[in-house]
Design an enzyme around this catalytic site. Structure first.
Site, mmCIF file in Angstrom:
data_model
loop_
_atom_site.group_PDB
_atom_site.id
_atom_site.type_symbol
_atom_site.label_atom_id
_atom_site.label_comp_id
_atom_site.label_asym_id
_atom_site.label_seq_id
_atom_site.Cartn_x
_atom_site.Cartn_y
_atom_site.Cartn_z
ATOM 1 N N SER A 137 0.855 -1.197 0.000
ATOM 2 C CA SER A 137 0.000 0.000 0.000
ATOM 3 C C SER A 137 0.884 1.237 0.000
ATOM 4 C CB SER A 137 -0.883 0.020 1.247
ATOM 5 O OG SER A 137 -1.536 1.260 1.347
ATOM 6 N N TYR A 147 -1.061 -0.791 10.564
ATOM 7 C CA TYR A 147 -1.345 -1.186 9.172
ATOM 8 C C TYR A 147 -0.241 -0.638 8.251
ATOM 9 C CZ TYR A 147 -3.559 -1.410 4.580
ATOM 10 O OH TYR A 147 -3.807 -1.646 3.243
HETATM 11 N N1 LIG Z 1 -8.846 -0.928 -0.721
HETATM 12 C C1 LIG Z 1 -7.836 -0.082 -0.569
HETATM 13 O O1 LIG Z 1 -8.006 1.157 -0.541
HETATM 14 C C2 LIG Z 1 -6.433 -0.636 -0.460
HETATM 15 C C3 LIG Z 1 -5.363 0.264 -0.651
HETATM 16 C C4 LIG Z 1 -4.071 -0.210 -0.570
HETATM 17 C C5 LIG Z 1 -3.829 -1.543 -0.313
HETATM 18 N N2 LIG Z 1 -4.875 -2.404 -0.117
HETATM 19 C C6 LIG Z 1 -4.562 -3.822 0.152
HETATM 20 O O2 LIG Z 1 -5.143 -4.612 -0.867
HETATM 21 C C7 LIG Z 1 -5.355 -5.935 -0.394
HETATM 22 C C8 LIG Z 1 -6.756 -6.372 -0.754
HETATM 23 O O3 LIG Z 1 -7.687 -5.519 -0.107
HETATM 24 P P1 LIG Z 1 -9.080 -5.138 -0.748
HETATM 25 O O4 LIG Z 1 -9.171 -3.664 -0.694
HETATM 26 O O5 LIG Z 1 -9.280 -5.823 -2.039
HETATM 27 O O6 LIG Z 1 -10.053 -5.733 0.401
HETATM 28 P P2 LIG Z 1 -11.420 -6.547 0.344
HETATM 29 O O7 LIG Z 1 -12.276 -6.112 -0.781
HETATM 30 O O8 LIG Z 1 -11.969 -6.460 1.724
HETATM 31 O O9 LIG Z 1 -10.959 -8.061 0.064
HETATM 32 C C9 LIG Z 1 -10.199 -8.757 1.016
HETATM 33 C C10 LIG Z 1 -10.000 -10.211 0.555
HETATM 34 O O10 LIG Z 1 -9.129 -10.850 1.498
HETATM 35 C C11 LIG Z 1 -9.769 -12.008 2.050
HETATM 36 N N3 LIG Z 1 -9.348 -12.158 3.437
HETATM 37 C C12 LIG Z 1 -9.493 -11.264 4.446
HETATM 38 N N4 LIG Z 1 -9.012 -11.780 5.595
HETATM 39 C C13 LIG Z 1 -8.542 -13.018 5.307
HETATM 40 C C14 LIG Z 1 -7.955 -14.066 6.067
HETATM 41 N N5 LIG Z 1 -7.766 -13.958 7.405
HETATM 42 N N6 LIG Z 1 -7.588 -15.207 5.440
HETATM 43 C C15 LIG Z 1 -7.810 -15.361 4.121
HETATM 44 N N7 LIG Z 1 -8.350 -14.408 3.347
HETATM 45 C C16 LIG Z 1 -8.741 -13.265 3.927
HETATM 46 C C17 LIG Z 1 -11.290 -11.718 1.893
HETATM 47 O O11 LIG Z 1 -12.092 -12.896 1.811
HETATM 48 P P3 LIG Z 1 -12.729 -13.603 3.131
HETATM 49 O O12 LIG Z 1 -13.356 -12.536 3.966
HETATM 50 O O13 LIG Z 1 -13.700 -14.620 2.589
HETATM 51 O O14 LIG Z 1 -11.588 -14.287 3.827
HETATM 52 C C18 LIG Z 1 -11.294 -11.011 0.539
HETATM 53 O O15 LIG Z 1 -11.230 -11.959 -0.500
HETATM 54 C C19 LIG Z 1 -5.098 -5.886 1.117
HETATM 55 O O16 LIG Z 1 -3.814 -6.412 1.385
HETATM 56 C C20 LIG Z 1 -5.137 -4.398 1.447
HETATM 57 O O17 LIG Z 1 -4.348 -4.092 2.564
HETATM 58 C C21 LIG Z 1 -6.175 -1.977 -0.194
#
Ligand SMILES: NC(=O)c1ccc[n+]([C@@H]2O[C@H](COP(=O)([O-])OP(=O)(O)OC[C@H]3O[C@@H](n4cnc5c(N)ncnc54)[C@H](OP(=O)(O)O)[C@@H]3O)[C@@H](O)[C@H]2O)c1
Length: 257
Positions: A137, A147
Site C-alpha cells: 500500500s 497497518y
Molecule cells: N482498498 C484499498 O483502498 C487498499 C489500498 C491499498 C492496499 N490495499 C490492500 O489490498 C489488499 C486487498 O484488499 P481489498 O481492498 O481488495 O479488500 P477486500 O475487498 O476487503 O478483500 C479482502 C480479501 O481478502 C480475504 N481475506 C481477508 N481476511 C482473510 C484471512 N484472514 N484469510 C484469508 N483471506 C482473507 C477476503 O475474503 P474472506 O473474507 O472470505 O476471507 C477477501 O477476498 C489488502 O492487502 C489491502 O491491505 C487496499
C-alpha cells in the site's frame, strides 16, 4: 501456468483473479468464505475454460497458512504466479485498542506473506521461472499505525527479495495502491464519505498495472500517475513533514469514528 491468489473473492484480489483467468491461467483461489470461492471458481471456469481450485483458508491461523503452503510446494500443477493479496484494515487507536486484532493484522499482512512466499520460491527457482506479487500500500511510506508499518514491511521485504532473486528467472513485485473502492473500508467500518471521487483508483487498474510491472520485473509499482507522484513525494519529502502528514491522517480518521 497456474496462479494462486489470496483474498481472491473481493476487491483487488478478485481483479487479479479475473485478469489472470482472462489470460488463460489456471487458478488456486484462497479466502475464508468457501461459498464465495466456489461461486467464483464456477464463474471463472465457465467464462474462461480454465481449471480453478478452491482453497478455503484463514491466513491468520496456523492451519490455514499450512494448507496454502502445502499447495504451493506441490509439484503437480505447480504454482508459477503467487499473489499475496489477502488483507484488512483496522479502525482503532493502538493505545487501548484490541491486541488480538493487532496480532491478526500482522498474521495476515506480514506472517502469511512471509510464509507463503517462503513455500513458493524454492520450486519457482528450481524451475527457473515464477512471479511473486505482494499487494502492499502507499500507506507503507507514511507512519500512521500498525497497518502502515505492516505495509512498509511488505514493500521492503519484496524489494529485498527482488534483489536476491536477480538472475534466477523469478521476480518479485510490490504493488502499492492508493485508495481503491473495495470491501476493505466497509469491513473495517472506516467512513470514506470525505474522499472525492477522483481520489479513488479502481481495482482492475491496480491489477493490470501490477501485472504489467511484474512482467517488466519492476520491484515496486504504484498504480496511476497521481499516486505514483504522491509516493515519490512521501519518499523524498523531509521526514518531519511526512510524520506530520501521518498525524493529520490519523487524527482525521479518529474524528470520523
Ligand atoms: N482498498 C484499498 O483502498 C487498499 C489500498 C491499498 C492496499 N490495499 C490492500 O489490498 C489488499 C486487498 O484488499 P481489498 O481492498 O481488495 O479488500 P477486500 O475487498 O476487503 O478483500 C479482502 C480479501 O481478502 C480475504 N481475506 C481477508 N481476511 C482473510 C484471512 N484472514 N484469510 C484469508 N483471506 C482473507 C477476503 O475474503 P474472506 O473474507 O472470505 O476471507 C477477501 O477476498 C489488502 O492487502 C489491502 O491491505 C487496499
Amino acid at each position: 501456468m497456474t496462479a494462486c491468489i489470496t483474498g481472491a473473492t473481493a476487491g483487488i484480489g478478485l481483479a487479479f483473479a479475473e485478469a489472470l483467468a482472462a489470460e488463460g491461467h489456471d487458478l488456486v483461489v484462497v479466502a475464508r468464505d468457501e461459498l464465495r470461492l466456489t461461486t467464483l471458481a464456477h464463474r471463472l471456469g465457465t467464462e474462461h475454460g480454465i481449471a480453478v481450485e478452491v482453497l478455503p483458508a484463514d491466513l491468520a491461523t496456523e492451519a490455514g497458512c499450512a494448507a496454502v503452503m502445502d499447495r504451493l510446494r506441490t509439484t503437480a500443477g505447480s504454482v508459477d504466479v503467487l499473489v499475496n493479496n489477502a488483507g484488512f484494515g483496522l479502525n482503532q487507536d493502538f493505545v487501548g485498542g484490541s491486541l488480538a486484532q493487532e496480532e491478526r493484522l500482522l498474521d495476515v499482512l506480514v506472517r502469511a506473506t512471509l510464509r507463503l512466499t517462503h513455500a513458493a520460491l524454492p520450486g519457482m527457482v528450481d524451475r527457473g521461472r515464477g512471479t511473486v506479487i505482494n499487494v502492499s500500500s502507499i500507506a507503507g511510506w507514511v507512519p500512521m499505525g500498525s497497518y502502515a508499518a505492516a505495509k512498509s514491511w511488505v514493500t521492503t521485504f519484496t524489494e529485498g527479495l527482488a534483489a536476491e532473486l536477480h538472475g534466477t528467472g523469478v521476480n518479485a513485485t510490490a504493488v502499492c495502491p492508493g485508495y481503491t473502492p473495495t470491501e476493505f473500508h466497509d469491513r473495517a467500518a472506516i467512513d470514506m464519505a470525505f474522499l472525492p471521487d477522483w481520489a479513488w483508483i479502481d481495482a482492475q487498474r491496480v491489477a493490470a498495472e501490477g501485472l504489467r510491472a511484474a512482467r517488466a520485473r519492476r520491484p515496486v509499482v504504484v498504480p496511476s500517475k497521481r499516486y505514483a507522484a504522491l509516493a515519490l513525494a512521501t519518499q523524498y519529502a523531509p521526514r518531519p513533514v511526512i510524520r506530520l502528514a501521518g498525524r493529520v491522517v490519523a487524527t482525521s480518521r479518529a474524528a470520523r469514528r
